[in-house]
Design a protein around this motif. Structure first.
Motif, PDB file in Angstrom:
ATOM      1  N   ILE A 272      11.285  -5.238  -1.031  1.00  0.00           N
ATOM      2  CA  ILE A 272      10.848  -3.867  -0.772  1.00  0.00           C
ATOM      3  C   ILE A 272      11.124  -3.565   0.693  1.00  0.00           C
ATOM      4  N   LEU A 273      11.699  -2.410   0.978  1.00  0.00           N
ATOM      5  CA  LEU A 273      11.928  -1.984   2.346  1.00  0.00           C
ATOM      6  C   LEU A 273      10.947  -0.888   2.702  1.00  0.00           C
ATOM      7  N   THR A 274      10.282  -1.021   3.841  1.00  0.00           N
ATOM      8  CA  THR A 274       9.347   0.007   4.309  1.00  0.00           C
ATOM      9  C   THR A 274       9.735   0.454   5.703  1.00  0.00           C
ATOM     10  N   SER A 275       9.425   1.698   6.030  1.00  0.00           N
ATOM     11  CA  SER A 275       9.578   2.186   7.404  1.00  0.00           C
ATOM     12  C   SER A 275       8.255   2.784   7.858  1.00  0.00           C
ATOM     13  N   SER A 276       8.024   2.723   9.154  1.00  0.00           N
ATOM     14  CA  SER A 276       6.730   3.133   9.686  1.00  0.00           C
ATOM     15  C   SER A 276       6.873   3.810  11.047  1.00  0.00           C
ATOM     16  N   ARG A 277       5.874   4.579  11.397  1.00  0.00           N
ATOM     17  CA  ARG A 277       5.844   5.197  12.715  1.00  0.00           C
ATOM     18  C   ARG A 277       5.531   4.202  13.822  1.00  0.00           C
ATOM     19  N   ASP A 278       5.314   2.950  13.459  1.00  0.00           N
ATOM     20  CA  ASP A 278       5.138   1.927  14.495  1.00  0.00           C
ATOM     21  C   ASP A 278       6.486   1.477  15.064  1.00  0.00           C
ATOM     22  N   GLY A 279       7.571   2.128  14.598  1.00  0.00           N
ATOM     23  CA  GLY A 279       8.897   1.828  15.119  1.00  0.00           C
ATOM     24  C   GLY A 279       9.586   0.669  14.444  1.00  0.00           C
ATOM     25  N   SER A 280       9.202   0.364  13.212  1.00  0.00           N
ATOM     26  CA  SER A 280       9.806  -0.788  12.545  1.00  0.00           C
ATOM     27  C   SER A 280      10.150  -0.499  11.098  1.00  0.00           C
ATOM     28  N   LEU A 281      11.137  -1.283  10.613  1.00  0.00           N
ATOM     29  CA  LEU A 281      11.434  -1.417   9.193  1.00  0.00           C
ATOM     30  C   LEU A 281      11.035  -2.822   8.802  1.00  0.00           C
ATOM     31  N   GLN A 282      10.440  -2.986   7.630  1.00  0.00           N
ATOM     32  CA  GLN A 282      10.070  -4.319   7.171  1.00  0.00           C
ATOM     33  C   GLN A 282      10.641  -4.587   5.794  1.00  0.00           C
ATOM     34  N   LEU A 283      11.179  -5.793   5.626  1.00  0.00           N
ATOM     35  CA  LEU A 283      11.679  -6.243   4.345  1.00  0.00           C
ATOM     36  C   LEU A 283      10.629  -7.174   3.753  1.00  0.00           C
TER      37      LEU A 283
ATOM     38  N   CYS B 202       9.139  -9.619  -2.823  1.00  0.00           N
ATOM     39  CA  CYS B 202       8.324  -9.252  -3.981  1.00  0.00           C
ATOM     40  C   CYS B 202       7.658 -10.452  -4.641  1.00  0.00           C
ATOM     41  N   HIS B 203       8.166 -11.654  -4.376  1.00  0.00           N
ATOM     42  CA  HIS B 203       7.558 -12.853  -4.943  1.00  0.00           C
ATOM     43  C   HIS B 203       6.325 -13.266  -4.146  1.00  0.00           C
ATOM     44  N   LYS B 204       6.469 -13.288  -2.810  1.00  0.00           N
ATOM     45  CA  LYS B 204       5.359 -13.697  -1.953  1.00  0.00           C
ATOM     46  C   LYS B 204       4.460 -12.528  -1.554  1.00  0.00           C
ATOM     47  N   MET B 205       4.967 -11.327  -1.707  1.00  0.00           N
ATOM     48  CA  MET B 205       4.259 -10.123  -1.299  1.00  0.00           C
ATOM     49  C   MET B 205       3.889 -10.169   0.183  1.00  0.00           C
ATOM     50  N   GLU B 206       4.867 -10.527   1.006  1.00  0.00           N
ATOM     51  CA  GLU B 206       4.673 -10.547   2.455  1.00  0.00           C
ATOM     52  C   GLU B 206       6.016 -10.285   3.139  1.00  0.00           C
ATOM     53  N   PRO B 207       5.983  -9.756   4.381  1.00  0.00           N
ATOM     54  CA  PRO B 207       7.224  -9.456   5.101  1.00  0.00           C
ATOM     55  C   PRO B 207       8.024 -10.730   5.384  1.00  0.00           C
ATOM     56  N   ILE B 208       9.334 -10.641   5.201  1.00  0.00           N
ATOM     57  CA  ILE B 208      10.212 -11.760   5.521  1.00  0.00           C
ATOM     58  C   ILE B 208      11.157 -11.424   6.673  1.00  0.00           C
ATOM     59  N   ARG B 209      11.233 -10.134   7.031  1.00  0.00           N
ATOM     60  CA  ARG B 209      12.074  -9.738   8.154  1.00  0.00           C
ATOM     61  C   ARG B 209      11.631  -8.376   8.672  1.00  0.00           C
TER      62      ARG B 209
END
Length: 280
Positions: free
Chosen positions: A254-265, A268-275
């Motif tokens: 899952i790719l997310t973008s935020s107003r904190d100035g970041s994109l996070q990958l 879906c298996h671990k349900m945690e950011p990997i990059r």
């Protein structure tokens, strides 16, 4: 796990020849555009520059092509491709929705009726309709070819920030009233409603396994079961409002973008950011 189920689903789909689809820009990120204009090279070729992840939209993106459309009289809220990739729909603070050809950049039609800024717009999966969510709390449906207003749907109590088709006649909408609603467009009625997502909904994406993923203003993303509208999981990994969310083509990340100035990958298996990618 959710990832394993999605992978199995994907393997089943790959046994059948699927038509190639262009990713929706709204699924991937916020479009970077000057007020009243759309930059086609950012939309169609330089999606990373538009705080988005290019998920194989083009095998060989065209180089050196740059076209600015004097699209709207006020800032553009969102730009989305149709399923075939030969048209775009844009919406704006000027209260209008417009369709464009991607080849020539010409304006096909302008859709009116919204009384306030239009926050999101989508083509139906068969291309027959345009559906948009407005800051006047309503959802509008027009015929794509004629521009005729088919219906105006009321169900939210705050601005409608996202609309996504589940199939040709079923729509999901999200709003700053913290609600998710599922609509039957043939009847113009609500099928089901999740009355509290816990926070304002800024974006939504779906998976083939009846899962809705929401980007929320409380710095989180949430996963819901479409059928029961029950919460499956919640991930808090950003430090500011999450503005958009998208799934990779194999549904493994899952790719997310935020107003904190970041994109996070997110895995879906671990349900945690990997990059994490920093921008701005």
């Amino acid at each position: 796990s959710l990832y394993e189920k999605l992978r199995a689903k994907k393997e089943e789909e790959q046994k059948v020849v699927q038509p190639k689809r262009v990713r929706n820009m709204s699924d991937i990120g916020t479009v970077s555009s000057s007020p009243g204009s759309i930059s086609l090279d950012q939309i169609s070729t330089s999606m990373l520059d538009a705080s988005a992840l290019c998920m194989g939209m083009y095998d060989k993106p065209p180089i050196g092509k740059h076209r600015i459309l004097g699209a709207h009289s006020e800032p553009v809220s969102q730009v989305t491709y149709n399923a075939q990739g030969n048209m775009l729909v844009s919406c704006s603070n000027d209260k209008t929705v417009k369709t464009w050809t991607t080849l020539s950049g010409s304006n096909c039609r302008t859709f009116t009726g919204s009384t306030r800024s239009v926050r999101c717009a989508e083509f139906s999966l068969d291309g027959r309709y345009i559906v948009a969510g407005s800051a006047d709390n309503a959802i509008y449906q027009w015929e794509q070819k004629s521009g005729k207003l088919v219906q105006k749907l009321h169900g939210h109590r705050d601005k409608v920030t996202v609309v996504k088709f589940l199939d040709v006649t079923t729509l999901i909408s999200g709003s700053h009233d913290r609600k998710l609603q599922q609509w039957d467009l043939n009847r113009g009625s609500i099928i089901s409603s999740l009355n509290s997502c816990g926070s304002r909904v800024n974006d939504v994406c779906t998976t083939p396994l009846n899962t809705i993923i929401t980007a929320n203003s409380d710095q989180s993303i949430r996963l819901f079961d479409i059928r029961s509208m029950e919460l499956i999981d919640k991930i808090d990994s950003h430090n500011d409002i999450v503005t958009s969310v998208a799934c990779s083509s194999d549904y493994s990340t899952i790719l997310t973008s935020s107003r904190d100035g970041s994109l996070q990958l997110i895995d879906c298996h671990k349900m945690e950011p990997i990059r994490e990618f920093r921008y701005g």
